[in-house]
Design a protein around this motif. Structure first.
Motif, PDB file in Angstrom:
ATOM      1  N   ILE A 160       0.757  -1.111   0.153  1.00 46.01           N
ATOM      2  CA  ILE A 160       0.123   0.053   0.030  1.00 46.01           C
ATOM      3  C   ILE A 160       0.941   1.355  -0.123  1.00 46.01           C
ATOM      4  CG2 ILE A 160      -2.028  -1.066   1.367  1.00 46.01           C
ATOM      5  CD1 ILE A 160      -0.973   0.191   3.729  1.00 46.01           C
ATOM      6  N   ILE A 161       1.970   1.166   0.418  1.00 44.21           N
ATOM      7  CA  ILE A 161       3.039   2.272   0.094  1.00 44.21           C
ATOM      8  C   ILE A 161       4.000   2.081  -0.793  1.00 44.21           C
ATOM      9  CG2 ILE A 161       4.423   4.089   1.579  1.00 44.21           C
ATOM     10  CD1 ILE A 161       1.459   3.706   2.638  1.00 44.21           C
ATOM     11  N   PHE A 162       4.787   2.976  -1.022  1.00 47.39           N
ATOM     12  CA  PHE A 162       5.546   3.064  -2.387  1.00 47.39           C
ATOM     13  C   PHE A 162       7.062   2.622  -2.073  1.00 47.39           C
ATOM     14  CE2 PHE A 162       1.612   4.563  -3.111  1.00 47.39           C
ATOM     15  CZ  PHE A 162       1.213   5.708  -2.378  1.00 47.39           C
ATOM     16  N   ARG A 163       7.533   1.841  -3.039  1.00 51.00           N
ATOM     17  CA  ARG A 163       9.024   1.585  -3.006  1.00 51.00           C
ATOM     18  C   ARG A 163       9.793   3.165  -3.034  1.00 51.00           C
ATOM     19  NH1 ARG A 163      11.251  -2.926  -3.178  1.00 51.00           N
ATOM     20  NH2 ARG A 163      10.106  -4.964  -3.722  1.00 51.00           N
ATOM     21  N   CYS A 164      10.822   3.090  -2.130  1.00 49.32           N
ATOM     22  CA  CYS A 164      11.527   4.194  -2.231  1.00 49.32           C
ATOM     23  C   CYS A 164      12.755   4.096  -2.867  1.00 49.32           C
ATOM     24  CB  CYS A 164      11.690   4.801  -0.866  1.00 49.32           C
ATOM     25  SG  CYS A 164      12.539   3.746   0.576  1.00 49.32           S
ATOM     26  N   LYS A 180      12.503  10.002 -20.605  1.00 45.36           N
ATOM     27  CA  LYS A 180      11.872  10.857 -19.827  1.00 45.36           C
ATOM     28  C   LYS A 180      12.439  11.365 -18.598  1.00 45.36           C
ATOM     29  CE  LYS A 180       7.396   9.397 -21.861  1.00 45.36           C
ATOM     30  NZ  LYS A 180       5.778   9.011 -21.395  1.00 45.36           N
ATOM     31  N   ASP A 181      12.349  12.583 -18.350  1.00 41.52           N
ATOM     32  CA  ASP A 181      12.757  13.077 -16.990  1.00 41.52           C
ATOM     33  C   ASP A 181      11.511  12.952 -16.052  1.00 41.52           C
ATOM     34  OD1 ASP A 181      12.882  16.729 -17.739  1.00 41.52           O
ATOM     35  OD2 ASP A 181      11.314  15.254 -17.145  1.00 41.52           O
ATOM     36  N   TYR A 182      11.828  13.307 -14.660  1.00 40.77           N
ATOM     37  CA  TYR A 182      11.171  13.096 -13.727  1.00 40.77           C
ATOM     38  C   TYR A 182       9.954  14.018 -13.673  1.00 40.77           C
ATOM     39  CZ  TYR A 182      14.796  10.281 -11.331  1.00 40.77           C
ATOM     40  OH  TYR A 182      15.610   9.427 -11.120  1.00 40.77           O
ATOM     41  N   TYR A 183      10.040  15.353 -14.283  1.00 43.98           N
ATOM     42  CA  TYR A 183       8.944  16.060 -14.360  1.00 43.98           C
ATOM     43  C   TYR A 183       8.121  15.727 -15.331  1.00 43.98           C
ATOM     44  CZ  TYR A 183      11.816  19.569 -11.858  1.00 43.98           C
ATOM     45  OH  TYR A 183      12.619  20.194 -10.912  1.00 43.98           O
ATOM     46  N   ALA A 189       7.030   2.221 -10.683  1.00 47.74           N
ATOM     47  CA  ALA A 189       8.261   2.334  -9.952  1.00 47.74           C
ATOM     48  C   ALA A 189       8.912   3.667 -10.359  1.00 47.74           C
ATOM     49  CB  ALA A 189       9.243   1.168 -10.447  1.00 47.74           C
ATOM     50  N   GLY A 190       8.616   4.064 -11.671  1.00 49.35           N
ATOM     51  CA  GLY A 190       9.190   5.131 -12.312  1.00 49.35           C
ATOM     52  C   GLY A 190       8.485   6.310 -11.676  1.00 49.35           C
ATOM     53  N   ILE A 191       7.167   6.384 -11.315  1.00 48.85           N
ATOM     54  CA  ILE A 191       6.414   7.456 -10.608  1.00 48.85           C
ATOM     55  C   ILE A 191       6.983   7.591  -9.222  1.00 48.85           C
ATOM     56  CG2 ILE A 191       4.225   7.976  -9.845  1.00 48.85           C
ATOM     57  CD1 ILE A 191       2.868   6.484 -12.358  1.00 48.85           C
ATOM     58  N   ASN A 192       7.064   6.511  -8.596  1.00 49.74           N
ATOM     59  CA  ASN A 192       7.625   6.724  -7.070  1.00 49.74           C
ATOM     60  C   ASN A 192       9.037   7.211  -7.162  1.00 49.74           C
ATOM     61  OD1 ASN A 192       5.357   5.365  -6.008  1.00 49.74           O
ATOM     62  ND2 ASN A 192       6.409   3.394  -6.344  1.00 49.74           N
ATOM     63  N   ARG A 193       9.842   7.070  -8.152  1.00 51.77           N
ATOM     64  CA  ARG A 193      11.215   7.621  -8.179  1.00 51.77           C
ATOM     65  C   ARG A 193      11.069   8.904  -8.525  1.00 51.77           C
ATOM     66  NH1 ARG A 193      15.687   8.580  -5.852  1.00 51.77           N
ATOM     67  NH2 ARG A 193      17.269   9.262  -7.211  1.00 51.77           N
ATOM     68  N   ALA A 194      10.308   9.573  -9.456  1.00 51.31           N
ATOM     69  CA  ALA A 194      10.216  10.790  -9.730  1.00 51.31           C
ATOM     70  C   ALA A 194       9.561  11.531  -8.515  1.00 51.31           C
ATOM     71  CB  ALA A 194       9.056  10.879 -10.848  1.00 51.31           C
ATOM     72  N   TYR A 195       8.813  10.904  -7.874  1.00 54.73           N
ATOM     73  CA  TYR A 195       8.251  11.818  -6.702  1.00 54.73           C
ATOM     74  C   TYR A 195       9.153  11.779  -5.571  1.00 54.73           C
ATOM     75  CZ  TYR A 195       4.983  13.003  -2.791  1.00 54.73           C
ATOM     76  OH  TYR A 195       4.450  13.835  -1.795  1.00 54.73           O
ATOM     77  N   GLU A 196      10.024  10.774  -5.278  1.00 52.63           N
ATOM     78  CA  GLU A 196      10.953  10.844  -4.093  1.00 52.63           C
ATOM     79  C   GLU A 196      11.789  11.878  -4.283  1.00 52.63           C
ATOM     80  OE1 GLU A 196      12.591   7.092  -4.753  1.00 52.63           O
ATOM     81  OE2 GLU A 196      10.959   5.910  -4.063  1.00 52.63           O
ATOM     82  N   LEU A 221      -1.362   9.572 -10.235  1.00 50.76           N
ATOM     83  CA  LEU A 221      -0.786   8.513 -11.068  1.00 50.76           C
ATOM     84  C   LEU A 221      -0.563   7.269 -10.400  1.00 50.76           C
ATOM     85  CD1 LEU A 221       1.842  10.764 -13.157  1.00 50.76           C
ATOM     86  CD2 LEU A 221      -0.105   9.672 -13.896  1.00 50.76           C
ATOM     87  N   ALA A 222      -0.259   7.471  -8.804  1.00 50.82           N
ATOM     88  CA  ALA A 222      -0.064   6.345  -7.981  1.00 50.82           C
ATOM     89  C   ALA A 222      -1.248   5.585  -8.181  1.00 50.82           C
ATOM     90  CB  ALA A 222       0.447   6.603  -6.911  1.00 50.82           C
ATOM     91  N   LYS A 223      -2.543   6.112  -7.900  1.00 51.45           N
ATOM     92  CA  LYS A 223      -3.620   5.482  -7.886  1.00 51.45           C
ATOM     93  C   LYS A 223      -3.839   4.693  -9.477  1.00 51.45           C
ATOM     94  CE  LYS A 223      -8.629   6.227  -7.111  1.00 51.45           C
ATOM     95  NZ  LYS A 223      -9.691   7.322  -6.818  1.00 51.45           N
ATOM     96  N   GLN A 224      -3.600   5.377 -10.167  1.00 53.34           N
ATOM     97  CA  GLN A 224      -4.024   4.718 -11.633  1.00 53.34           C
ATOM     98  C   GLN A 224      -3.133   3.799 -11.890  1.00 53.34           C
ATOM     99  OE1 GLN A 224      -3.675   7.691 -14.929  1.00 53.34           O
ATOM    100  NE2 GLN A 224      -3.635   6.269 -16.559  1.00 53.34           N
ATOM    101  N   PHE A 225      -1.680   3.660 -11.568  1.00 56.91           N
ATOM    102  CA  PHE A 225      -0.666   2.674 -11.954  1.00 56.91           C
ATOM    103  C   PHE A 225      -0.478   1.684 -10.844  1.00 56.91           C
ATOM    104  CE2 PHE A 225      -0.157   3.634 -16.001  1.00 56.91           C
ATOM    105  CZ  PHE A 225      -0.441   5.217 -16.299  1.00 56.91           C
ATOM    106  N   HIS A 226      -0.942   1.705  -9.814  1.00 52.12           N
ATOM    107  CA  HIS A 226      -0.584   0.964  -8.775  1.00 52.12           C
ATOM    108  C   HIS A 226      -0.946  -0.620  -9.134  1.00 52.12           C
ATOM    109  CE1 HIS A 226      -0.676  -1.338  -4.944  1.00 52.12           C
ATOM    110  NE2 HIS A 226       0.128  -0.471  -4.377  1.00 52.12           N
ATOM    111  N   PRO A 227       0.080  -1.589  -8.953  1.00 54.02           N
ATOM    112  CA  PRO A 227      -0.177  -2.955  -9.383  1.00 54.02           C
ATOM    113  C   PRO A 227      -1.178  -3.673  -9.062  1.00 54.02           C
ATOM    114  CG  PRO A 227       1.916  -2.771  -8.803  1.00 54.02           C
ATOM    115  CD  PRO A 227       1.359  -1.413  -8.272  1.00 54.02           C
ATOM    116  N   ASP A 228      -1.882  -3.194  -7.779  1.00 55.15           N
ATOM    117  CA  ASP A 228      -3.138  -3.808  -7.205  1.00 55.15           C
ATOM    118  C   ASP A 228      -4.398  -3.444  -7.912  1.00 55.15           C
ATOM    119  OD1 ASP A 228      -2.093  -4.566  -3.776  1.00 55.15           O
ATOM    120  OD2 ASP A 228      -1.708  -5.758  -5.506  1.00 55.15           O
ATOM    121  N   VAL A 229      -4.303  -2.287  -8.582  1.00 55.61           N
ATOM    122  CA  VAL A 229      -5.302  -1.762  -9.135  1.00 55.61           C
ATOM    123  C   VAL A 229      -5.183  -1.783 -10.928  1.00 55.61           C
ATOM    124  CG1 VAL A 229      -6.577   0.444  -9.742  1.00 55.61           C
ATOM    125  CG2 VAL A 229      -5.787  -0.075  -7.524  1.00 55.61           C
ATOM    126  N   ASN A 230      -4.046  -1.555 -11.314  1.00 61.81           N
ATOM    127  CA  ASN A 230      -3.806  -1.807 -12.769  1.00 61.81           C
ATOM    128  C   ASN A 230      -3.275  -2.966 -13.051  1.00 61.81           C
ATOM    129  OD1 ASN A 230      -2.705  -1.145 -15.639  1.00 61.81           O
ATOM    130  ND2 ASN A 230      -2.640   0.986 -15.313  1.00 61.81           N
TER     131      ASN A 230
END
Length: 393
Positions: A8-12, A26-29, A69-76, A50-59
């Motif tokens: 439920i939380i995201f890889r850091c 693609k860059d993080y932005y 994973a890319g979304i998490n890294r960009a947000y970190e 985006l996290a809601k849209q692409f979370h593996p338990d949903v998408n």
């Protein structure tokens, strides 16, 4: 939740080695869909969407994990002021800072839940429910089910013994298995009816607990309260507080043709879960199996071996008439093509062969007529040359 933990939380940690900004397509932005002047609130809003849209338990898309994973890294990086500044000047934030790779989880009396990431900045949810609301119906439904006392999904593992012909021809077998059903008396709560409830001390009344594996936070149903968020000192006397009672059920399963000892069969279990069935095949008094070939023995008389014969022999598919000639016997093996066992993994009904091992019965006793007949034959048969005798010694 039904016994299977859901992230439920995201890889850091993204697993990057060295700084790859210049080589990323693609860059993080771009990944988050925000401009380089976006405010922290805009970055956070884009990330949540985006996290809601692409979370593996949903998408369930094949590339959802990679995108997540890319979304998490960009947000970190972009959610942290220091890392963002480092990134904006073309440097690698991972090399510029000393990062702690441990997550610390703490809960305050205000029921505000904080997640401290490796940069030291807290990522806050005002209530544990915020996590489930953010991730949508995929989690809220599971949590509601847990609070109803739904029994955990349990797969059933068992050994199943078949006789040789059942394994060859395939069959249907009735199996009986143990299963847990929700306690009818306490409706799965594990608590004696009419007693007062108290908030569960293990999950603080949430019905679920967090735990960390690697760099990912998971949740699972609280085992102390079975997902109810509350307990009682008085346990249900019918289920002893477990919320479930053992029962037995039966069903019929299909066994395909060609299974052998060691074959593992996975069959859906009525309701939820699977049967994992380990096959054990008994020996047969006439046939032996090697791969998909069937082997058997055939004993011939001297006259049958010398003169040839036609007879019926048993096979795994019934009686089969074969003709043995002296030429056949010279190899001591007779092959019946496609009379073996069907290949379990073949889609075209490919079968092995039936191999008949021939041998001759030498009589231990001869009556007078038989002895005289053999003497007469001995006088007529060709004598082996001396070099032939030498070759046999």
């Amino acid at each position: 939740f039904t016994g299977i933990a859901a992230p439920i939380i995201f890889r850091c940690m993204s697993g990057r080695t060295g700084f790859q900004q210049q080589n990323d397509q693609k860059d993080y932005y771009t990944i988050l869909g925000v401009s380089r002047t976006a405010s922290p609130e805009e970055v956070k809003k884009a990330y949540f969407k985006l996290a809601k849209q692409f979370h593996p338990d949903v998408n369930k898309a094949p590339d959802a994990n990679e995108k997540f994973a890319g979304i998490n890294r960009a947000y970190e990086v972009l959610s942290d002021e220091k890392q963002r500044k480092t990134y904006d000047v073309g440097k690698d934030p991972e090399e510029e800072q000393q990062m702690s790779q441990e997550w610390n989880i703490k809960e305050e009396s205000t029921r505000t839940t904080h997640f401290k990431d490796f940069t030291g900045e807290e990522f806050e949810f005002k209530d544990f429910e915020d996590i489930f609301e953010m991730m949508g119906e995929a989690f809220s439904t599971k949590r509601r089910d847990a609070r109803k006392g739904t029994p955990k999904v349990r797969d059933v593992k068992m050994n199943l013994t078949l006789d040789f012909m059942e394994a060859v021809r395939g069959t249907k077998k009735k199996i009986t298995y143990e299963k847990n059903i929700r306690c009818a008396k306490c409706k799965g709560s594990g608590v004696k009816q009419g007693t007062a409830y108290i908030r569960c001390v293990e999950c603080k009344g949430k019905g679920v607990k967090l735990f960390k594996k690697g760099n990912t936070i998971y949740s699972d149903v609280c085992e102390n309260c079975h997902g109810l968020g509350k307990t009682s000192k008085a346990q249900c006397d019918a289920c002893k507080g477990a919320g479930e009672n053992k029962s037995y059920a039966s069903c019929e399963i299909n066994i395909p043709k060609g299974v052998e000892t060691g074959t593992e069969i996975k069959e859906p279990k009525p309701g939820e879960g699977y049967f994992f069935i380990h096959i054990v095949v008994e020996d047969h008094k006439l046939f032996k199996r090697q791969g998909n070939d069937v082997h058997s023995n055939l004993l011939l008389t001297i006259s049958q071996a010398v003169l040839g014969t036609t007879l019926e022999i048993p096979t795994v598919y019934g009686k089969k008439k074969i003709t043995i000639s002296p030429t056949n016997f010279s190899s001591s093996l007779y092959k019946i093509p496609n009379y073996g066992i069907q290949d379990l993994h073949s889609s075209v009904n490919k079968k092995g062969d039936h191999l008949v091992h021939l041998s001759v019965k030498i009589p231990s006793f001869l009556n007078h007529k038989q002895r005289e007949a053999f003497k007469a034959y001995a006088e007529l048969e060709d004598k082996l040359p001396e070099e032939g005798v030498d070759q046999l010694n």
